[in-house]
Design a protein around this motif. Structure first.
Motif, short mmCIF file in Angstrom:
data_model
loop_
_atom_site.label_atom_id
_atom_site.label_comp_id
_atom_site.label_asym_id
_atom_site.label_seq_id
_atom_site.Cartn_x
_atom_site.Cartn_y
_atom_site.Cartn_z
N CYS A 159 114.94 18.82 -32.86
CA CYS A 159 114.72 19.29 -31.59
C CYS A 159 113.38 20.12 -31.55
O CYS A 159 113.32 20.97 -32.29
N ASP A 160 112.42 19.44 -30.95
CA ASP A 160 111.10 20.15 -30.83
C ASP A 160 111.09 20.99 -29.31
O ASP A 160 111.78 20.98 -28.52
N CYS A 199 109.86 9.36 -24.14
CA CYS A 199 109.30 9.81 -25.26
C CYS A 199 109.61 8.99 -26.27
O CYS A 199 111.07 8.47 -26.32
N ASN A 224 113.40 9.91 -20.94
CA ASN A 224 112.06 10.33 -20.16
C ASN A 224 110.89 9.71 -20.88
O ASN A 224 109.92 9.93 -20.38
N ARG A 233 104.29 8.92 -25.54
CA ARG A 233 104.92 8.90 -24.29
C ARG A 233 104.87 8.02 -23.41
O ARG A 233 103.65 7.36 -23.04
N TYR A 264 112.37 22.40 -23.50
CA TYR A 264 112.08 22.59 -22.23
C TYR A 264 112.25 21.65 -21.35
O TYR A 264 112.33 21.74 -20.14
N ASN A 265 112.39 20.38 -21.76
CA ASN A 265 112.46 19.19 -21.02
C ASN A 265 113.37 18.12 -21.67
O ASN A 265 112.95 17.20 -21.82
N LYS A 286 109.72 9.59 -30.34
CA LYS A 286 109.33 10.48 -31.35
C LYS A 286 109.98 9.89 -32.89
O LYS A 286 110.93 9.48 -33.07
N GLU A 326 109.14 20.33 -26.83
CA GLU A 326 109.22 19.50 -25.77
C GLU A 326 110.38 19.17 -25.23
O GLU A 326 110.80 19.13 -24.06
N MET A 327 111.48 18.69 -26.26
CA MET A 327 112.92 18.47 -25.87
C MET A 327 113.50 19.73 -25.36
O MET A 327 114.38 19.78 -24.26
N THR A 355 104.63 11.74 -31.43
CA THR A 355 105.17 11.52 -30.16
C THR A 355 104.40 10.38 -29.18
O THR A 355 103.18 10.88 -29.32
N CYS A 389 108.71 16.63 -36.47
CA CYS A 389 108.14 15.57 -35.50
C CYS A 389 106.75 15.16 -35.86
O CYS A 389 105.83 15.71 -35.87
#
Length: 303
Positions: A24-25, A61, A59, A77, A30-31, A63, A27-28, A75, A72
């Protein structure tokens, strides 16, 4: 490996069930968004990096993870709900599918979008999808061919050199990763979310139905399915929450598990074992699937 609604990927040790790694990075974190599909990169000398998986998220993404280092690598998007992906069997490319009726082909070496596949604007021609796409599969014997399926009740046939589909099969309502092609490239397996004829085999060349495999005792609305070997397929679904392995010669179920606490939404096949000796029963690879919130590993050997 398991993927979750909060955007994390979890790896487990098969022998003990111990959770050994979480991917999990920031970006994931926080969102967060649900993971919709995960595929291992095929083992191929043309791919410069090994031990990676690519995941798609609701969403948009996409990855690529190098799991030995929990990094990661990149990514992508997309501006849509990305619902699945499929790797090319020989080339460093993959295709993603989603809720906008479009297939996107990416080149892994350049990390760029190579081509978009979609239907034309003509209302009189069915040369692409008309609704969400959930599954795609490259032809194992061709560098250019792939198929896809989804909510519009069709399997679409594509050539990567052309933007629109060449032909289609109708009557297949797919809601998950239930599409596969036999290793010789001659047959298509469809596992459909429908009460009538959910498990079917089709001739790849003509698109004609070969056989509808009737359930032995319990019908199920299928989400996932794959060839285990050339002689066996595995599938799973909901309504009657079950997992099944079917012998394609007799059309009989050789293994079945049911009464889960949720539907079977995904499954995968382990590496092939050594071929059995003459006179010995065939040996199947191990299988894994998710039902509800539980991961199952199955050693389904014919009796």
């Amino acid at each position: 490996m398991n993927w979750l609604s909060d955007g994390t990927l979890k790896f487990y040790k098969v022998s003990t069930g111990e959770n050994t790694l979480i991917l999990c990075d920031a970006e994931m974190m926080y969102n967060p968004a649900p993971v919709t599909a995960v595929k291992h990169r095929p083992v191929n000398t043309s791919h410069p990096i090994t031990h990676t998986v690519t995941a798609t998220y609701a969403n948009g993404c996409v990855k690529c993870w190098h799991y030995p280092t929990a990094q990661c690598l990149y990514t992508i998007r997309e501006k849509r709900q990305t619902l699945g992906l499929a790797y090319h069997p020989q080339l460093p490319k993959f295709v993603t599918v989603g809720d906008d009726m479009v297939l996107c082909l990416y080149d892994e070496e350049t990390k760029t979008l190579e081509r978009i596949f979609c239907g034309s604007h003509s209302m009189d021609v069915m040369d692409g999808h008309k609704s969400r796409v959930f599954s795609a599969c490259f032809h194992p014997k061709s560098a250019y061919e792939l198929i896809s399926a989804g909510w519009d009740d069709t399997v679409q046939f594509w050539d990567t050199r052309q933007a629109h589909s060449l032909r289609f099969i109708s009557g297949v309502h797919m809601c998950g990763d239930g599409l596969d092609i036999s290793t010789n490239g001659k047959e298509i397996l469809t596992c459909s979310w429908q009460r009538e004829d959910p498990l079917q085999l089709w001739d790849y060349g003509s698109g004609k139905l070969i056989v509808s495999l009737e359930p032995d005792s319990y019908s199920s609305l299928l989400y996932a399915g794959k060839y285990v070997t050339s002689m066996y397929v595995a599938c799973g679904g909901s309504d009657t929450d079950l997992f099944r392995v079917v012998d394609l010669r007799s059309h009989a179920t050789i293994a079945m598990i049911r009464y889960f606490k949720g539907g079977v939404y995904s499954l995968d096949i382990g590496p092939n074992r050594l071929e059995s000796k003459p006179g010995k029963r065939p040996t199947l690879p191990k299988l894994a699937f998710c039902a509800g919130t539980t991961i199952f590993e199955v050693d389904a050997q014919p009796g």
